[in-house]
Design a protein around this motif. Sequence first.
Motif, short mmCIF file in Angstrom:
data_model
loop_
_atom_site.label_atom_id
_atom_site.label_comp_id
_atom_site.label_asym_id
_atom_site.label_seq_id
_atom_site.Cartn_x
_atom_site.Cartn_y
_atom_site.Cartn_z
N THR A 2 0.84 -1.19 0.00
CA THR A 2 0.00 0.00 0.00
C THR A 2 0.87 1.24 0.00
OG1 THR A 2 -1.96 1.02 1.01
CG2 THR A 2 -0.23 0.23 2.52
N GLU A 58 1.77 6.02 -5.97
CA GLU A 58 1.11 4.88 -6.63
C GLU A 58 1.68 4.65 -8.02
OE1 GLU A 58 -3.11 5.32 -6.63
OE2 GLU A 58 -3.31 4.95 -4.49
N ARG A 78 3.49 1.17 -9.23
CA ARG A 78 3.05 0.41 -10.42
C ARG A 78 4.19 0.26 -11.42
NH1 ARG A 78 -1.68 3.56 -9.79
NH2 ARG A 78 -1.03 4.95 -11.48
N ARG A 79 4.96 1.33 -11.63
CA ARG A 79 6.09 1.24 -12.56
C ARG A 79 7.16 0.28 -12.02
NH1 ARG A 79 2.79 3.00 -15.34
NH2 ARG A 79 2.80 4.93 -16.56
N ARG A 86 4.60 -3.53 -8.95
CA ARG A 86 3.69 -3.98 -7.91
C ARG A 86 2.36 -3.26 -8.04
NH1 ARG A 86 6.44 -7.38 -4.22
NH2 ARG A 86 4.31 -7.86 -3.59
N ARG A 87 1.31 -3.89 -7.53
CA ARG A 87 -0.03 -3.30 -7.59
C ARG A 87 -0.40 -2.78 -6.21
NH1 ARG A 87 -5.18 -5.09 -6.52
NH2 ARG A 87 -6.84 -4.09 -7.74
N PRO A 88 -0.39 -1.46 -6.01
CA PRO A 88 -0.72 -0.93 -4.69
C PRO A 88 -2.22 -1.02 -4.41
CG PRO A 88 -0.40 0.88 -6.23
CD PRO A 88 -0.06 -0.39 -6.97
N VAL A 89 -2.55 -1.31 -3.18
CA VAL A 89 -3.94 -1.40 -2.74
C VAL A 89 -4.20 -0.27 -1.76
CG1 VAL A 89 -5.70 -2.84 -1.64
CG2 VAL A 89 -3.90 -3.90 -3.03
#
Length: 230
Positions: free
Chosen positions: A112, A130, A134-135, A138-141
């Motif tokens: 996160t 964020e 992403r770059r 990873r996919r932040p929540v």
Amino acid sequence: MTSLSDSRTGRFAAALRAAAQEALSFWLPIACAGCGALDVPLCPACRAQLAARPSTRRLPGGEAVLCALPFSGVVARCVRALKEEGRTGLARDLAPALAAVLTAVPPTVLVTTVPTRAAAFRRRGFVVVELLVRRAGRRPVRVLRLRRVPRDQRGLDREERRRNLAGALVARGVRGRAVVVVDDVVTTGATLAEAMRALRAAGAGPVRAVALAHTPSRRGSGGEQQMIPT
């Protein structure tokens, strides 16, 4: 945490900004974000300065945050260009350093980010940290949100920042989850410390902290005073 209306407004603003930048690029030369050399967004020499140099810094409560780069020189100029000028392409150049300190985080760990102010989101049209995460692959929540809006942190010393942020964040949906919280630039560490407190208060554990960059320590100054765009 941004609302749906904020998100739509931000996307529209981002589209307008991109169109304006494309029009300007026809008339104005591109310059390296690191050194100002013409006709290149980032020259090879400056890109080499973005290679990860991991180090550990301590948050106000004594916990460690793993940082990829020092916030100085080329790194600072690139981060400022990303945040102040909307040069989002630089996120791809900065992301490998962040990826280097996220590489040991297992896929099962929730990643996160610290939440951004609604005003900053509307101004930029994107959330800087964020985008960097992403770059970095990873996919932040979004599990953290502002319970109240703190005052602007710029110009505040370490203790003022701690008081300003105390109790400002709340988390949800993290009970029993291992979490890594990411910030772009660590100054005094008050923001990450508050984020970790909120995550633990919501039942998360273990909780770790990572940042793209950290400001140089100034011993005896009561905290770092570099002006960083928020």
